[in-house]
Design an enzyme around this catalytic site. Structure first.
Site, PDB file in Angstrom:
ATOM      1  N   ALA A  26       0.868  -1.173   0.000  1.00 30.41           N
ATOM      2  CA  ALA A  26       0.000   0.000   0.000  1.00 30.41           C
ATOM      3  C   ALA A  26       0.908   1.226   0.000  1.00 30.41           C
ATOM      4  O   ALA A  26       2.032   1.172   0.506  1.00 30.41           O
ATOM      5  CB  ALA A  26      -0.873  -0.013   1.246  1.00 30.41           C
ATOM      6  N   GLY A  40       0.670  -4.998   0.694  1.00 27.48           N
ATOM      7  CA  GLY A  40      -0.474  -5.090  -0.223  1.00 27.48           C
ATOM      8  C   GLY A  40      -0.117  -5.761  -1.536  1.00 27.48           C
ATOM      9  O   GLY A  40      -0.986  -6.349  -2.197  1.00 27.48           O
ATOM     10  N   GLU A  79      -0.420  -9.303  -0.803  1.00 29.16           N
ATOM     11  CA  GLU A  79      -1.860  -9.591  -0.635  1.00 29.16           C
ATOM     12  C   GLU A  79      -2.577  -9.627  -1.985  1.00 29.16           C
ATOM     13  O   GLU A  79      -3.478 -10.440  -2.203  1.00 29.16           O
ATOM     14  CB  GLU A  79      -2.482  -8.543   0.299  1.00 29.16           C
ATOM     15  CG  GLU A  79      -1.983  -8.706   1.729  1.00 29.16           C
ATOM     16  CD  GLU A  79      -2.333  -7.528   2.623  1.00 29.16           C
ATOM     17  OE1 GLU A  79      -1.947  -6.380   2.272  1.00 29.16           O
ATOM     18  OE2 GLU A  79      -2.998  -7.726   3.651  1.00 29.16           O
TER      19      GLU A  79
HETATM   20  N1  COA Z   1       4.636   3.250  -0.571  1.00 29.82           N
HETATM   21  C1  COA Z   1       5.036   4.387  -1.134  1.00 29.82           C
HETATM   22  N2  COA Z   1       6.217   4.534  -1.754  1.00 29.82           N
HETATM   23  C2  COA Z   1       7.012   3.459  -1.823  1.00 29.82           C
HETATM   24  C3  COA Z   1       6.661   2.220  -1.260  1.00 29.82           C
HETATM   25  C4  COA Z   1       5.396   2.128  -0.631  1.00 29.82           C
HETATM   26  N3  COA Z   1       4.954   0.994  -0.082  1.00 29.82           N
HETATM   27  N4  COA Z   1       7.657   1.336  -1.474  1.00 29.82           N
HETATM   28  C5  COA Z   1       8.601   2.013  -2.158  1.00 29.82           C
HETATM   29  N5  COA Z   1       8.223   3.286  -2.357  1.00 29.82           N
HETATM   30  C6  COA Z   1       8.941   4.348  -3.068  1.00 29.82           C
HETATM   31  C7  COA Z   1      10.105   4.891  -2.232  1.00 29.82           C
HETATM   32  O1  COA Z   1       9.609   5.851  -1.305  1.00 29.82           O
HETATM   33  C8  COA Z   1      10.963   5.480  -3.302  1.00 29.82           C
HETATM   34  O2  COA Z   1      10.404   6.712  -3.725  1.00 29.82           O
HETATM   35  P1  COA Z   1      11.365   8.026  -3.920  1.00 29.82           P
HETATM   36  O3  COA Z   1      12.332   7.612  -5.003  1.00 29.82           O
HETATM   37  O4  COA Z   1      10.412   9.086  -4.350  1.00 29.82           O
HETATM   38  O5  COA Z   1      12.032   8.230  -2.605  1.00 29.82           O
HETATM   39  C9  COA Z   1      10.795   4.512  -4.458  1.00 29.82           C
HETATM   40  O6  COA Z   1       9.577   3.827  -4.208  1.00 29.82           O
HETATM   41  C10 COA Z   1      11.903   3.474  -4.541  1.00 29.82           C
HETATM   42  O7  COA Z   1      11.993   2.823  -3.294  1.00 29.82           O
HETATM   43  P2  COA Z   1      13.347   2.667  -2.463  1.00 29.82           P
HETATM   44  O8  COA Z   1      12.994   2.439  -1.022  1.00 29.82           O
HETATM   45  O9  COA Z   1      14.252   3.812  -2.736  1.00 29.82           O
HETATM   46  O10 COA Z   1      13.958   1.345  -3.109  1.00 29.82           O
HETATM   47  P3  COA Z   1      14.959   0.320  -2.428  1.00 29.82           P
HETATM   48  O11 COA Z   1      15.411  -0.580  -3.524  1.00 29.82           O
HETATM   49  O12 COA Z   1      15.988   1.015  -1.639  1.00 29.82           O
HETATM   50  O13 COA Z   1      14.065  -0.535  -1.398  1.00 29.82           O
HETATM   51  C11 COA Z   1      12.101  -1.750  -0.714  1.00 29.82           C
HETATM   52  C12 COA Z   1      13.037  -1.350  -1.881  1.00 29.82           C
HETATM   53  C13 COA Z   1      10.929  -2.504  -1.304  1.00 29.82           C
HETATM   54  C14 COA Z   1      12.873  -2.644   0.259  1.00 29.82           C
HETATM   55  C15 COA Z   1      11.624  -0.487   0.031  1.00 29.82           C
HETATM   56  O14 COA Z   1      11.116   0.426  -0.927  1.00 29.82           O
HETATM   57  C16 COA Z   1      10.544  -0.735   1.037  1.00 29.82           C
HETATM   58  O15 COA Z   1      10.828  -1.247   2.132  1.00 29.82           O
HETATM   59  N6  COA Z   1       9.299  -0.322   0.727  1.00 29.82           N
HETATM   60  C17 COA Z   1       8.173  -0.415   1.647  1.00 29.82           C
HETATM   61  C18 COA Z   1       7.688  -1.839   1.773  1.00 29.82           C
HETATM   62  C19 COA Z   1       6.551  -1.894   2.772  1.00 29.82           C
HETATM   63  O16 COA Z   1       6.724  -1.660   3.962  1.00 29.82           O
HETATM   64  N7  COA Z   1       5.362  -2.248   2.280  1.00 29.82           N
HETATM   65  C20 COA Z   1       4.196  -2.402   3.099  1.00 29.82           C
HETATM   66  C21 COA Z   1       3.405  -1.159   3.136  1.00 29.82           C
HETATM   67  S1  COA Z   1       1.943  -1.356   4.135  1.00 29.82           S
END
Ligand code: COA
Length: 259
Positions: A65, A110, A113
């Site tokens: 999400a 999500g 999911e």
């Molecule tokens: N919601 C909103 N934005 C998200 C996102 C999410 N769930 N997951 C990634 N993004 C965005 C990041 O904020 C970033 O945006 P920016 O470039 O404007 O800063 C972009 O996507 C790339 O993500 P980034 O974190 O820089 O990539 P990464 O390779 O370093 O890490 C993940 C990848 C997947 C490990 C990391 O993005 C992450 O932990 N995301 C959240 C996962 C999560 O908790 N999901 C459950 C949500 S309820």
């Protein structure tokens, strides 16, 4: 429809590509709205018999999400937030047409999911799965606490949900979360070839299989078998049943019309 989901259709297969690659295809309200309207379109379109859902870009199926939207929720709005995601994912699960998630990278929160709401999950070797909500101080809210234990058992589901750690595609396959793994460059073509094979099958029988298997999830064995017998009888009343059996006797391929 907005452009956060791109839908293409070919040979009876609709491909939905989640299209926010800069945000790892995070599911914001626009994207959920687009997914919901795709489901309505596909439901009404008899020519579309199978659905494939994948993510754009090389990195993610969907990273969950949208956390910037999630951050704004309070105790009341969060309930509506969860119910909305659940409604869209239920529409995918109850579509009556096979849906396959082609998981091309991160399927987190999500995103995991959504993959679980699809009927089958094929993934690239590089895919990663997880329910990291615990790390944000919340629980999965788009059906994860319900579908994950049904797929992998309560103990494995709790390990994933409580620990919030990612698992790789091999482990996801081993525990029953995944159907198949392909090299990244083969994922879409191989998924499409399976989807096209399904699209040639009798549509009423495909829908009936879904209905019957869903009963296995929701009912006791005896109740499920009672429903199975009536669904079986219904499919035997279809023109496609006549066509399928005639084609067998005449040693030719059947042509199913969905009637
Ligand atoms: N919601 C909103 N934005 C998200 C996102 C999410 N769930 N997951 C990634 N993004 C965005 C990041 O904020 C970033 O945006 P920016 O470039 O404007 O800063 C972009 O996507 C790339 O993500 P980034 O974190 O820089 O990539 P990464 O390779 O370093 O890490 C993940 C990848 C997947 C490990 C990391 O993005 C992450 O932990 N995301 C959240 C996962 C999560 O908790 N999901 C459950 C949500 S309820």
């Amino acid at each position: 429809m907005n452009d956060t989901v791109i839908m293409t259709k070919e040979d009876g297969v609709a491909v939905l590509t989640l299209n926010r690659p800069d945000k790892l295809n995070a599911l914001n309200s626009e994207l959920l709205e687009a997914l919901e309207s795709c489901m309505q379109d596909i439901q009404a379109d008899a020519a579309t018999r199978v659905v494939v859902i994948t993510g754009s870009g090389a990195k993610a199926f969907a990273a969950g999400a949208d956390i910037s939207e999630l951050h704004q929720q309070d105790g009341y709005s969060a309930r509506l937030f969860a119910e909305r995601g659940q409604r869209v994912f239920n529409a995918i699960e109850r579509l009556g047409k096979p849906t396959i998630a082609a998981v091309n990278g991160f399927a987190l929160g999500g995103g995991c999911e959504l993959a679980m709401a699809c009927h089958m999950r094929f993934a690239s070797e590089t895919a990663r799965f997880g329910q990291p909500e615990i790390n944000l101080g919340i629980i999965p809210g788009y059906g994860g606490t319900q579908r994950l234990p049904r797929l992998v058992g309560a103990a494995k589901a709790l390990e994933i949900i409580l620990g919030g750690e990612m698992i790789n595609a091999e482990e996801a396959l081993r525990i029953g979360l995944l159907n198949r793994i392909y090299p990244a460059e083969e994922l879409v073509a191989s998924t499409m070839s399976f989807a096209t094979m399904l699209a040639a099958k009798a549509p009423l029988a495909l829908a009936a299989c879904h209905e019957a298997v869903q009963c296995a999830m929701d009912m006791s064995l005896l109740e499920g078998q009672f429903v199975e017998a009536s669904i079986f009888a219904r499919t035997c009343g279809s023109a496609d049943f006549k066509e399928g059996t005639e084609a067998f006797v005449q040693k030719r391929q059947p042509t199913f019309r969905g009637v």
